[in-house]
Scaffold this motif. Structure first.
Motif, PDB file in Angstrom:
ATOM      1  N   CYS A  69       0.816  -1.227   0.000  1.00  0.00           N
ATOM      2  CA  CYS A  69       0.000   0.000   0.000  1.00  0.00           C
ATOM      3  C   CYS A  69       0.844   1.269   0.000  1.00  0.00           C
ATOM      4  O   CYS A  69       0.405   2.320  -0.445  1.00  0.00           O
ATOM      5  CB  CYS A  69      -0.961  -0.013   1.190  1.00  0.00           C
ATOM      6  SG  CYS A  69      -0.189   0.385   2.777  1.00  0.00           S
ATOM      7  N   GLY A  70       2.054   1.185   0.545  1.00  0.00           N
ATOM      8  CA  GLY A  70       2.938   2.351   0.554  1.00  0.00           C
ATOM      9  C   GLY A  70       2.649   3.363   1.652  1.00  0.00           C
ATOM     10  O   GLY A  70       3.424   4.297   1.849  1.00  0.00           O
ATOM     11  N   ILE A  71       1.543   3.191   2.383  1.00  0.00           N
ATOM     12  CA  ILE A  71       1.204   4.214   3.378  1.00  0.00           C
ATOM     13  C   ILE A  71       1.043   3.670   4.806  1.00  0.00           C
ATOM     14  O   ILE A  71       1.036   4.441   5.747  1.00  0.00           O
ATOM     15  CB  ILE A  71      -0.091   4.974   2.989  1.00  0.00           C
ATOM     16  CG1 ILE A  71      -1.226   3.993   2.711  1.00  0.00           C
ATOM     17  CG2 ILE A  71       0.134   5.882   1.778  1.00  0.00           C
ATOM     18  CD1 ILE A  71      -2.571   4.663   2.469  1.00  0.00           C
ATOM     19  N   CYS A  72       0.941   2.372   4.973  1.00  0.00           N
ATOM     20  CA  CYS A  72       0.795   1.853   6.340  1.00  0.00           C
ATOM     21  C   CYS A  72       2.134   2.021   7.074  1.00  0.00           C
ATOM     22  O   CYS A  72       3.161   2.299   6.463  1.00  0.00           O
ATOM     23  CB  CYS A  72       0.338   0.394   6.337  1.00  0.00           C
ATOM     24  SG  CYS A  72       1.618  -0.790   5.853  1.00  0.00           S
ATOM     25  N   CYS A 106       4.987  -0.151   5.646  1.00  0.00           N
ATOM     26  CA  CYS A 106       5.548   0.355   4.384  1.00  0.00           C
ATOM     27  C   CYS A 106       6.428   1.573   4.653  1.00  0.00           C
ATOM     28  O   CYS A 106       7.516   1.707   4.092  1.00  0.00           O
ATOM     29  CB  CYS A 106       4.415   0.735   3.434  1.00  0.00           C
ATOM     30  SG  CYS A 106       3.672  -0.682   2.614  1.00  0.00           S
ATOM     31  N   CYS A 115       3.413  -5.326   5.104  1.00  0.00           N
ATOM     32  CA  CYS A 115       2.339  -4.379   4.751  1.00  0.00           C
ATOM     33  C   CYS A 115       0.967  -4.866   5.216  1.00  0.00           C
ATOM     34  O   CYS A 115       0.656  -6.052   5.143  1.00  0.00           O
ATOM     35  CB  CYS A 115       2.333  -4.177   3.230  1.00  0.00           C
ATOM     36  SG  CYS A 115       0.946  -3.168   2.660  1.00  0.00           S
ATOM     37  N   ASP A 116       0.150  -3.920   5.672  1.00  0.00           N
ATOM     38  CA  ASP A 116      -1.202  -4.253   6.144  1.00  0.00           C
ATOM     39  C   ASP A 116      -2.152  -4.592   5.001  1.00  0.00           C
ATOM     40  O   ASP A 116      -3.166  -5.242   5.213  1.00  0.00           O
ATOM     41  CB  ASP A 116      -1.791  -3.063   6.922  1.00  0.00           C
ATOM     42  CG  ASP A 116      -1.219  -2.968   8.335  1.00  0.00           C
ATOM     43  OD1 ASP A 116      -0.794  -4.013   8.876  1.00  0.00           O
ATOM     44  OD2 ASP A 116      -1.200  -1.841   8.887  1.00  0.00           O
TER      45      ASP A 116
HETATM   46 ZN   LIG Z   1       1.532  -1.067   3.497  1.00  0.00          ZN
END
Ligand SMILES: [Zn+2]
Ligand SMILES: [Zn+2]
Length: 327
Positions: free
Chosen positions: A91-94, A97, A105-106
């Motif tokens: 996701c790049g934002i959890c 990440c 990653c979630d």
């Molecule tokens: Zn993530």
């Protein structure tokens, strides 16, 4: 396209003809040259992993050539050879990440598990998760590097600077990591299913200094051990084999229950850890190291429509090294 499809966990894969998939934004389509068969595929098919997307095309050790590019992809060109691993999207934002732990990653997607994989003539990948492979080496030999090699590499890094390294389960991952460990100057101790002389001979050929059955004691205590076989009873066996302060790394995604064991096996600062998935950095690091170490994979190639037979052979330990499907 042709694909071997899992429609319900526990049932055999079915060969399907499907319309050719079209890449969306940020995606590439890959004509599959070879796809390795990993023990995780077996866990997917046998229903040992939760939350699978079904129907699903398994397979996450994919080597192929880009044959169509979706909008907004600048990193790949048509004809490039790429490798597509288990980690298919993050996701790049959890927090994981953001803190360089994208393997945890979630909201990830995994190739051949929650997005369609490589037991097919074509597959779609997120371009950011497709490694450039260059043109050296053949597709079949490279395929097992994409998971057995890559997650094996992560587990080897996690084993720290162990000089005497135990490897429990000498299959696809074990035989790759033994070569790298030897190249790094470590002594490899190979533990195989009791009495498996073929695997033991194989381990010796790849430079293991000691081979034995999984419940044998090594001639000297190990600094660390990596468990590739999905058998929980290997955990106390490996803890028994490592020295004070030694580390046992569980590298599989699934393992049978670990039997209870005396605390004394963990005492004296022994550590028990697991490895989950991979990061893209692991992939880049490993794909650089593997040629330097001169890794040679032992593979047997099969046609795509024999995927079910290959999975049965893997289940019963009849594959030496790694099995690879060719569409
Ligand atoms: Zn993530
Ligand atoms: Zn795998």
């Amino acid at each position: 396209m042709r694909a071997m499809v899992l429609t319900a966990q526990g049932s055999p894969l079915r060969l399907e003809e499907r319309p050719d998939p079209q890449p969306g934004g940020g995606e590439i389509r890959v004509a599959v040259g070879a796809c390795g068969v990993c023990r995780t595929d077996l866990h997917v098919v046998d229903g040992e992993l939760p939350d699978i997307k079904c129907p699903i095309v398994p397979g996450h050790e994919i080597v192929g050539r880009v044959d169509l590019i979706g909008p907004n992809v600048t990193t790949h060109r048509i004809g490039d050879r790429v490798g597509i691993p288990w980690l298919g999207y993050t996701c790049g934002i959890c927090r994981f990440c953001r803190e360089r732990m994208e393997n945890l990653c979630d909201r990830p997607l995994f190739t051949g598990y929650t997005r369609d994989g490589g037991f097919a003539s074509h597959t779609i990948a997120d371009a950011r998760y497709a490694f450039p492979l260059g043109d050296d080496g053949d597709d079949v030999s490279i395929a097992p590097l994409l998971c057995a090699g890559l997650i094996g590499w992560r587990s080897l890094v996690m084993a720290g600077n162990a000089e005497r390294l135990g490897i429990y389960g000498f299959g696809a991952a074990g035989h790759i990591i033994a070569q790298i460990a030897k190249w790094q100057g470590r002594s490899v101790y190979a533990f195989t299913r009791g009495g498996d002389v073929v695997a033991q001979e194989f381990a010796r050929r790849l430079g293991a200094v000691w081979v034995g059955a999984s419940d044998d004691a090594p001639d000297r205590p190990l600094d660390a051990a990596i468990i590739y076989a999905p058998a929980g009873e290997l955990v106390p066996a490996a803890l028994r084999a490592v020295r004070k302060g030694g580390r046992v790394v569980c590298a599989g995604i699934h393992m049978s229950d670990i039997p209870s064991f005396p605390y004394a096996l963990l005492w004296e600062e022994r550590q028990l850890v697991s490895v989950a998935n991979l990061t893209r950095q692991d992939g880049l690091d490993f794909l650089k190291v593997a040629p330097l170490a001169g890794v040679k994979t032992q593979t047997t190639a099969f046609p795509l429509d024999q995927a079910n037979e290959v999975l049965s052979k893997l289940r019963t330990g009849q594959i030496l090294g790694a099995a690879v499907l060719r569409p």
